[in-house]
Write a protein that holds these residues in place. Sequence first.
Motif, short mmCIF file in Angstrom:
data_model
loop_
_atom_site.label_atom_id
_atom_site.label_comp_id
_atom_site.label_asym_id
_atom_site.label_seq_id
_atom_site.Cartn_x
_atom_site.Cartn_y
_atom_site.Cartn_z
N PHE A 375 1.21 -0.96 0.26
CA PHE A 375 0.49 -0.17 0.31
C PHE A 375 0.44 1.26 0.45
N GLY A 376 2.10 1.24 -0.50
CA GLY A 376 3.15 2.70 -0.79
C GLY A 376 3.53 1.93 0.75
N GLN A 377 4.79 3.28 0.43
CA GLN A 377 5.17 3.58 1.91
C GLN A 377 5.57 3.17 2.71
N LEU A 378 6.28 2.08 3.88
CA LEU A 378 5.75 1.28 5.22
C LEU A 378 7.02 2.55 6.00
N THR A 379 6.43 3.16 6.81
CA THR A 379 7.86 3.90 8.08
C THR A 379 7.58 3.44 9.02
N GLY A 386 5.45 11.18 24.00
CA GLY A 386 4.05 11.38 23.28
C GLY A 386 3.26 10.89 23.30
N VAL A 387 2.03 11.12 22.25
CA VAL A 387 0.72 9.78 22.64
C VAL A 387 1.01 10.36 20.90
N ILE A 388 0.23 9.61 19.71
CA ILE A 388 0.22 9.83 18.74
C ILE A 388 -1.32 8.67 18.22
N ARG A 389 -1.74 9.52 17.34
CA ARG A 389 -3.11 8.95 17.09
C ARG A 389 -3.90 8.90 15.77
N ARG A 390 -4.60 8.12 14.81
CA ARG A 390 -4.31 8.54 13.62
C ARG A 390 -5.15 9.10 12.95
N GLY A 391 -4.77 9.78 12.17
CA GLY A 391 -5.54 10.59 11.77
C GLY A 391 -5.02 12.77 12.74
N ILE A 403 2.48 16.20 7.66
CA ILE A 403 2.10 15.66 7.29
C ILE A 403 0.65 14.78 8.30
N LYS A 404 -0.47 13.89 7.60
CA LYS A 404 -1.61 13.55 8.56
C LYS A 404 -1.09 11.75 8.61
N VAL A 405 -1.86 11.29 10.00
CA VAL A 405 -0.84 10.29 9.77
C VAL A 405 -2.31 9.48 9.23
N PRO A 406 -2.40 8.64 8.45
CA PRO A 406 -3.67 7.64 7.83
C PRO A 406 -3.79 6.72 7.91
N ARG A 407 -2.76 6.09 8.32
CA ARG A 407 -3.26 4.50 9.27
C ARG A 407 -1.49 4.86 10.12
N GLU A 421 -4.38 4.09 17.96
CA GLU A 421 -3.42 5.15 18.64
C GLU A 421 -1.87 4.58 19.78
N ALA A 422 -0.95 5.15 19.34
CA ALA A 422 0.57 4.54 19.91
C ALA A 422 1.19 5.22 20.74
N HIS A 423 1.50 5.13 21.96
CA HIS A 423 1.98 6.42 23.11
C HIS A 423 3.93 5.44 22.94
N ALA A 424 4.05 6.43 24.07
CA ALA A 424 5.82 6.63 23.84
C ALA A 424 6.31 4.37 24.72
N GLY A 425 7.67 4.51 23.55
CA GLY A 425 7.87 3.37 24.12
C GLY A 425 7.55 2.26 22.96
N GLN A 426 6.59 2.46 22.16
CA GLN A 426 6.01 1.50 21.19
C GLN A 426 7.23 2.26 19.63
N ILE A 427 6.78 0.41 19.25
CA ILE A 427 7.43 0.66 17.48
C ILE A 427 6.00 0.03 16.52
N VAL A 428 5.77 1.17 16.27
CA VAL A 428 4.84 1.09 15.21
C VAL A 428 5.10 1.16 13.65
N ALA A 429 4.04 1.49 12.41
CA ALA A 429 4.16 1.91 11.07
C ALA A 429 2.71 2.53 10.81
N VAL A 430 3.37 3.32 10.13
CA VAL A 430 2.64 3.97 8.87
C VAL A 430 2.83 4.08 8.20
N PHE A 431 1.82 4.56 7.06
CA PHE A 431 1.86 4.57 5.66
C PHE A 431 1.67 5.56 5.00
N GLY A 432 1.65 5.45 4.42
CA GLY A 432 1.34 7.27 3.08
C GLY A 432 2.31 8.38 4.22
#
Length: 751
Positions: A375-379, A386-391, A403-407, A421-432
Motif C-alpha cells: 500500500f505504498g511506503q511503510l515507515t 508523547g502519543v500519536i493517533r490515527r488522523g 503530514i497527516k497520519v492516514p494509517r 493510537e500509540a504512545h511513547a516506548g512503542q514501535i509502530v509503522a505508518v503508511f503514506g
Amino acid sequence: MTRPCATRLLSSIRRAQSNRLRPLSILVFEGAANGVERRAMSTAARANEEKDPWWREAMGRMRNIGISAHIDSGKTTLTERVLFYTGRIHEIHEVRGKDGVGAKMDSMDLEREKGITIQSAATYCTWSGYQVNIIDTPGHVDFTIEVERALRVLDGAILVLCSVGGVQSQSITVDRQMRRYEVPRVAFINKLDRMGADPWKVLNQARHKLRHHSAALQFPIGLEEAFQGLVDLVELKAYYFHGSNGEKIETADIPQHLEALVAEKRRELIEVVSEVDDKLAEAFLNDEPISPSELKMAIRRATIARKFVPVFMGSAFKNKGVQPLLDGVLHYLPCPTEVENFALDQNKDEEKILLSGTPSGPFVALAFKLEEGRFGQLTYLRIYEGVIRRGDFMINVNTGKKIKVPRLVRMHSDEMEDIQEAHAGQIVAVFGVDCASGDTFTDGSVRYTMTSMNVPEPVMSLAVSPISKDSGGQFSKALNRFQKEDPTFRVGLDTESGQTIISGMGELHLDIYVERIRREYKVDAKVGKPRVNFRETVTQSSDFDYLHKKQTGGQGQYGRVCGYIEPLPMDSPVKFEFENNIVGQAIPSSFIPAIEKGFREACNSGSLIGHPVEYIRIVLTDGASHAVDSSELAFKLAAIYAFRKCYSTARPIILEPVMKVELKFPTEFQGTVTGDINKRKGLIVGNDQDGDDTVVVSHVPLNNMFGYSTSLRSMTQGKGEFTMEYLEHSPVSQEVQTQLVNQHNVDKSQQ
C-alpha cells in the motif's frame, strides 16, 4: 463489535479499575473498542493523570528488545520459539524448513530459500502480562545496517552465542554496535545439544574477547545428547522441558550430583554482581544470606547500568531454555522509561535534551526503517515521547513538512494490525508518509531531532544494466526503492562508461539486490565485474595559478585562481577541506562558493584511474576577476582546470579498501590457507587455536578477495568459513598502481 467481545472488554476494564489501574491500560486491546468508548476512557484516565499517570503501568510492562548474533547462531530459530510460547504463532517452522513454510520472521522467499535473514523484522508478543516488542536482525556483515538501525531504537538486546562456535567475528561486531548505542543486554548461549558444546568456554571468551563483566544465571543439566534441563542459580530450582515443543515446564529440586557445582557457580554469580553493585556487595561482605529477590534486583540494577551481562543457556532448536530467557528479559532488561534517550533541540543550537520517555510529553518519534509495501511506503517509527493517533498531524523536523497520519499499524513480521493510537516506548509503522530513514517527527510544539545512526561506507561496486531495453522504467523504480530503504546501498552513474553502478557492503549484499530486481520487478539484469571503490589522494603540496579566459562574441568568461593543494592526514575526520585565504577583493566574495564547487567537482574524478580524490586540502591565496566577463561559471571552470593541471605534480597515489578477514578452518589446512592469504598480499595480524580449528585474522586488500569463498572451500574440503568487514583505505604498492593506471588507460581508449 460482537457482544462476547464487548463483554470481555468491559470485564477487563472493571478488573483494571479494581486493581487501581487506570482504564487506559486498555491499550493492549487497541482496535477492539469503538471510537466513542475509547475517547471516554481516555478522558477519564487523563483527568486523574496528576495523581496516578495512566501510562505508568503500561510503560513498566513493556520491553523493546533485539536479537542479534553471528551467522547461524540461532537468532531466527529463537525468535520462532518465543512467538510460539507467547501464543503469537501456533506451529513451529524451521529456518530451512522441509515443509516449505520457513520461519515466521523470514518472510521473504529469498530468506526462506537461502536460510538466512536479510531484513530485520519486527513483531510483538505478550509474556506474563508484559508486552514485548522484538526485532530479529540478520547475522551477515553485508546486512549490518539492519542491525545498526534496530539497535538504535531498542532499549535492550539478547546477544546469542553458539556454544560450539563461541564468540565469533560477527559476535564482536554486533557487541560493538550495542556498545555504540549503549544498549543493555543479556547473553544466551545456544545449541547446548550440539556435539562439542561448552558453555563455560564461551563465557570465558565473552569475558576476554568482548570484555563482558558477566556470569551465568543458569547451570546446564547435561550437555550434548545428554542435555536435559537447567538449574536456575538465582531461585535454586531445576527446570525440565517436556511436551512435543517443550511447552510444559517441570520444576524440581536440584539433582544431588550437581549441588556442589551449583553452590560454587551461585557464589561466583554473587561475587561478580557484587563488584558492580554496592547494595549487594554490602550484604556479601557481611556474610548475610542473599535471597533470590535481592539477587534479582541487584542483577537488574547492574544490567540496566550496563555494568553486567547476565548469561542464560539453552537450545532453541530443541525447545529448551527459551521460557526462562523470556522471564530474564522481563526481570533484567529495562522498560522504556529506564533508558536515557537524548534529542537535539534545533531551536537552541542543537542543545542536548534528555527526553522523559513518557506519553505525557510532546510527541517525538524517529523513522528508523523504510519498506515499500503493498500500500505504498511503510515507515517504521520508534516513539520516544508523547502519543500519536490515527488522523493526527505530525511535522517532519528535517524537511519542515506537515503530514497527516492516514494509517497506524503494529507489525508482526510481514503482517500488520491496525491500531488507533500509540504512545511513547512503542514501535509502530505508518503508511503514506514520505520521508527518509533517520528523519525525526514531532507534533510541532518542539523542534527536536534524534541523533542519527552510524551508516558504514559501501566497499564494493557492480555495473548493472537491464537486458531488455523495455524494462528500463521498472529497473530504475527498483533501484530507487532499494536505495531509499537501505542507506548502505548506493546507485550512481559512471560518467565515462555511462554504466549504472550499484555499491554495497559485499558480494552477497549486491547479489541479493540483483536477485530481488529479477523476482520482485521481473527485470533480468546483466552484471559486470565487481568494481572496487578505490580512492585517490595526493602526497605532497603543489601550487596552482590558472587563468580561464574565453571570448566568443557577447559576454566572455574570465576567472583567475591561485593557491595550492596539500594532503590531509589519513585519520582526518573530513576528507575534503577548502580554505579561502584571499586578502582584499581580488576575487569578489560572491564567486568563492563557485570556486569551491569547482574544486569539489574536480575531486569527484582523479586523473590516475578516475576515482574520487580524498584527504585533500585546497587553499585559495589569490586571483583576479573582470568587471564584465567574470561569472560563477567562469570561476567554477577555472577551479576545475587549475586542479587538473596541478594534480599530477602533487604525486598522487591510489588508496584501496582493506578488509579485516577472519578465517576459521581445521588446523590441518593451516599451511595452505595462510600461504594463499600471503599470495593475496594479506597481512596476518592474529593466529589463535580453537579446539581442532585455527582462527586467523588478517588484513587483505578487497581487490584480491573476489571469489575467495570458492577458493577457501576447495582448500579446506568445504570445512573453512570466513567473514570480512571493511577496515580502512590504504595506499597500494607502486607495482599495483602502475597496473591499475595502465588498465584504466586501456579501458578509456576502448570506449
